[in-house]
Design a protein around this motif. Structure first.
Motif, PDB file in Angstrom:
ATOM      1  N   VAL A  39     -17.271  -8.887 -45.689  1.00 25.15           N
ATOM      2  CA  VAL A  39     -17.512 -10.332 -45.665  1.00 25.15           C
ATOM      3  C   VAL A  39     -16.273 -11.079 -46.133  1.00 25.15           C
ATOM      4  O   VAL A  39     -15.358 -10.507 -46.718  1.00 25.15           O
ATOM      5  CB  VAL A  39     -18.773 -10.698 -46.483  1.00 25.15           C
ATOM      6  N   LEU A  40     -16.263 -12.390 -45.870  1.00 21.35           N
ATOM      7  CA  LEU A  40     -15.056 -13.176 -46.098  1.00 21.35           C
ATOM      8  C   LEU A  40     -15.034 -13.976 -47.388  1.00 21.35           C
ATOM      9  O   LEU A  40     -14.052 -14.658 -47.656  1.00 21.35           O
ATOM     10  CB  LEU A  40     -14.816 -14.112 -44.916  1.00 21.35           C
ATOM     11  N   ASN A  41     -16.105 -13.907 -48.187  1.00 23.99           N
ATOM     12  CA  ASN A  41     -16.022 -14.624 -49.459  1.00 23.99           C
ATOM     13  C   ASN A  41     -16.837 -13.921 -50.537  1.00 23.99           C
ATOM     14  O   ASN A  41     -17.828 -13.245 -50.255  1.00 23.99           O
ATOM     15  CB  ASN A  41     -16.408 -16.100 -49.304  1.00 23.99           C
ATOM     16  N   GLU A  42     -16.395 -14.089 -51.746  1.00 29.92           N
ATOM     17  CA  GLU A  42     -16.997 -13.406 -52.890  1.00 29.92           C
ATOM     18  C   GLU A  42     -18.433 -13.855 -53.140  1.00 29.92           C
ATOM     19  O   GLU A  42     -19.282 -13.039 -53.498  1.00 29.92           O
ATOM     20  CB  GLU A  42     -16.139 -13.631 -54.133  1.00 29.92           C
ATOM     21  N   ASP A  43     -18.717 -15.136 -52.937  1.00 24.41           N
ATOM     22  CA  ASP A  43     -20.070 -15.631 -53.193  1.00 24.41           C
ATOM     23  C   ASP A  43     -21.094 -14.931 -52.307  1.00 24.41           C
ATOM     24  O   ASP A  43     -22.151 -14.508 -52.777  1.00 24.41           O
ATOM     25  CB  ASP A  43     -20.119 -17.144 -52.974  1.00 24.41           C
ATOM     26  N   TYR A  44     -20.792 -14.790 -51.036  1.00 28.01           N
ATOM     27  CA  TYR A  44     -21.700 -14.115 -50.107  1.00 28.01           C
ATOM     28  C   TYR A  44     -21.872 -12.652 -50.509  1.00 28.01           C
ATOM     29  O   TYR A  44     -22.984 -12.126 -50.556  1.00 28.01           O
ATOM     30  CB  TYR A  44     -21.161 -14.268 -48.681  1.00 28.01           C
ATOM     31  N   ALA A  45     -20.777 -11.987 -50.848  1.00 32.20           N
ATOM     32  CA  ALA A  45     -20.850 -10.581 -51.290  1.00 32.20           C
ATOM     33  C   ALA A  45     -21.690 -10.460 -52.561  1.00 32.20           C
ATOM     34  O   ALA A  45     -22.478  -9.520 -52.704  1.00 32.20           O
ATOM     35  CB  ALA A  45     -19.450 -10.023 -51.513  1.00 32.20           C
ATOM     36  N   THR A  46     -21.542 -11.399 -53.465  1.00 30.93           N
ATOM     37  CA  THR A  46     -22.301 -11.383 -54.714  1.00 30.93           C
ATOM     38  C   THR A  46     -23.792 -11.519 -54.449  1.00 30.93           C
ATOM     39  O   THR A  46     -24.606 -10.788 -55.029  1.00 30.93           O
ATOM     40  CB  THR A  46     -21.824 -12.507 -55.647  1.00 30.93           C
ATOM     41  N   ARG A  47     -24.153 -12.420 -53.566  1.00 34.67           N
ATOM     42  CA  ARG A  47     -25.573 -12.613 -53.256  1.00 34.67           C
ATOM     43  C   ARG A  47     -26.194 -11.333 -52.689  1.00 34.67           C
ATOM     44  O   ARG A  47     -27.301 -10.962 -53.059  1.00 34.67           O
ATOM     45  CB  ARG A  47     -25.765 -13.781 -52.291  1.00 34.67           C
ATOM     46  N   ILE A  48     -25.466 -10.655 -51.811  1.00 39.33           N
ATOM     47  CA  ILE A  48     -25.995  -9.422 -51.224  1.00 39.33           C
ATOM     48  C   ILE A  48     -26.097  -8.327 -52.288  1.00 39.33           C
ATOM     49  O   ILE A  48     -27.117  -7.646 -52.403  1.00 39.33           O
ATOM     50  CB  ILE A  48     -25.123  -8.943 -50.047  1.00 39.33           C
ATOM     51  N   ALA A  49     -25.027  -8.152 -53.074  1.00 41.97           N
ATOM     52  CA  ALA A  49     -25.022  -7.099 -54.101  1.00 41.97           C
ATOM     53  C   ALA A  49     -26.134  -7.323 -55.119  1.00 41.97           C
ATOM     54  O   ALA A  49     -26.862  -6.399 -55.483  1.00 41.97           O
ATOM     55  CB  ALA A  49     -23.665  -7.044 -54.795  1.00 41.97           C
ATOM     56  N   ARG A  50     -26.274  -8.548 -55.576  1.00 45.42           N
ATOM     57  CA  ARG A  50     -27.243  -8.877 -56.622  1.00 45.42           C
ATOM     58  C   ARG A  50     -28.676  -8.903 -56.104  1.00 45.42           C
ATOM     59  O   ARG A  50     -29.589  -8.379 -56.738  1.00 45.42           O
ATOM     60  CB  ARG A  50     -26.862 -10.236 -57.221  1.00 45.42           C
ATOM     61  N   ASP A  51     -28.873  -9.494 -54.925  1.00 43.50           N
ATOM     62  CA  ASP A  51     -30.224  -9.724 -54.438  1.00 43.50           C
ATOM     63  C   ASP A  51     -30.753  -8.616 -53.533  1.00 43.50           C
ATOM     64  O   ASP A  51     -31.960  -8.491 -53.366  1.00 43.50           O
ATOM     65  CB  ASP A  51     -30.294 -11.056 -53.680  1.00 43.50           C
ATOM     66  N   TRP A  52     -29.884  -7.827 -52.939  1.00 42.44           N
ATOM     67  CA  TRP A  52     -30.344  -6.790 -52.024  1.00 42.44           C
ATOM     68  C   TRP A  52     -30.014  -5.395 -52.533  1.00 42.44           C
ATOM     69  O   TRP A  52     -30.888  -4.543 -52.622  1.00 42.44           O
ATOM     70  CB  TRP A  52     -29.749  -7.004 -50.623  1.00 42.44           C
ATOM     71  N   ASN A  53     -28.742  -5.131 -52.870  1.00 43.19           N
ATOM     72  CA  ASN A  53     -28.356  -3.782 -53.296  1.00 43.19           C
ATOM     73  C   ASN A  53     -29.081  -3.352 -54.571  1.00 43.19           C
ATOM     74  O   ASN A  53     -29.463  -2.191 -54.698  1.00 43.19           O
ATOM     75  CB  ASN A  53     -26.841  -3.655 -53.479  1.00 43.19           C
ATOM     76  N   VAL A  54     -29.262  -4.264 -55.514  1.00 43.02           N
ATOM     77  CA  VAL A  54     -29.954  -3.902 -56.759  1.00 43.02           C
ATOM     78  C   VAL A  54     -31.384  -3.464 -56.441  1.00 43.02           C
ATOM     79  O   VAL A  54     -31.843  -2.430 -56.931  1.00 43.02           O
ATOM     80  CB  VAL A  54     -29.946  -5.068 -57.772  1.00 43.02           C
ATOM     81  N   LYS A  55     -32.074  -4.209 -55.583  1.00 44.24           N
ATOM     82  CA  LYS A  55     -33.445  -3.846 -55.216  1.00 44.24           C
ATOM     83  C   LYS A  55     -33.489  -2.534 -54.446  1.00 44.24           C
ATOM     84  O   LYS A  55     -34.392  -1.730 -54.625  1.00 44.24           O
ATOM     85  CB  LYS A  55     -34.083  -4.953 -54.391  1.00 44.24           C
ATOM     86  N   ALA A  56     -32.512  -2.316 -53.575  1.00 47.16           N
ATOM     87  CA  ALA A  56     -32.514  -1.125 -52.710  1.00 47.16           C
ATOM     88  C   ALA A  56     -32.097   0.141 -53.437  1.00 47.16           C
ATOM     89  O   ALA A  56     -32.604   1.224 -53.146  1.00 47.16           O
ATOM     90  CB  ALA A  56     -31.603  -1.353 -51.506  1.00 47.16           C
ATOM     91  N   SER A  57     -31.157   0.013 -54.407  1.00 50.72           N
ATOM     92  CA  SER A  57     -30.621   1.244 -55.012  1.00 50.72           C
ATOM     93  C   SER A  57     -30.470   1.189 -56.529  1.00 50.72           C
ATOM     94  O   SER A  57     -29.924   2.118 -57.113  1.00 50.72           O
ATOM     95  CB  SER A  57     -29.267   1.585 -54.371  1.00 50.72           C
ATOM     96  N   GLY A  58     -30.915   0.106 -57.154  1.00 54.62           N
ATOM     97  CA  GLY A  58     -30.834   0.025 -58.608  1.00 54.62           C
ATOM     98  C   GLY A  58     -29.544  -0.558 -59.148  1.00 54.62           C
ATOM     99  O   GLY A  58     -29.448  -0.885 -60.318  1.00 54.62           O
ATOM    100  N   ALA A  59     -28.534  -0.694 -58.285  1.00 55.82           N
ATOM    101  CA  ALA A  59     -27.267  -1.293 -58.706  1.00 55.82           C
ATOM    102  C   ALA A  59     -26.589  -1.901 -57.489  1.00 55.82           C
ATOM    103  O   ALA A  59     -26.744  -1.427 -56.367  1.00 55.82           O
ATOM    104  CB  ALA A  59     -26.350  -0.254 -59.334  1.00 55.82           C
TER     105      ALA A  59
END
Length: 113
Positions: A39-59
């Motif tokens: 992705v092209l910006n940190e905010d978008y990456a942060t939203r995915i990591a925080r809101d999706w990756n944490v739920k999917a894999s715990g981190a």
């Protein structure tokens, strides 16, 4: 040489493989992952990591890396939602070449649990 800063939200398993590469390459895509989505910006990456990756894999982790602009120029930036939800769609078969065009190391800039 001109570079583009890209961001990649990721889970623990993918990040472990990046670490195994010496922080220089993304692992091959799985059979059900035909496209690599930086992705092209940190905010978008942060939203995915925080809101999706944490739920999917715990981190969830946000990574940052530089890629030679000349390589990325062959792909169009895709707008995947709102105005700031921008990403590249790199076919899985092009990932080895993308890895060869990474300049420097892949860095973890945030972690969420």
């Amino acid at each position: 040489m001109s570079t583009v800063t890209l961001w990649r939200p990721t889970g623990h398993a993918e990040l472990a493989l990046v670490e195994e590469s010496g922080w220089t390459a993304w692992p091959p895509r799985l059979a059900d992952q035909p496209i690599f989505y930086p992705v092209l910006n940190e905010d978008y990456a942060t939203r995915i990591a925080r809101d999706w990756n944490v739920k999917a894999s715990g981190a969830g982790y946000v990574t940052r890396f530089e890629v030679e602009k000349e390589f990325l120029d062959r792909y169009e930036v895709q707008q995947a939602g709102g105005q700031t939800i921008l990403e590249y769609w790199i076919p899985a078969e092009d990932l080895p070449e993308l890895n060869r065009n990474i300049v420097g190391k892949i860095a973890v800039v945030a972690e969420y649990r």
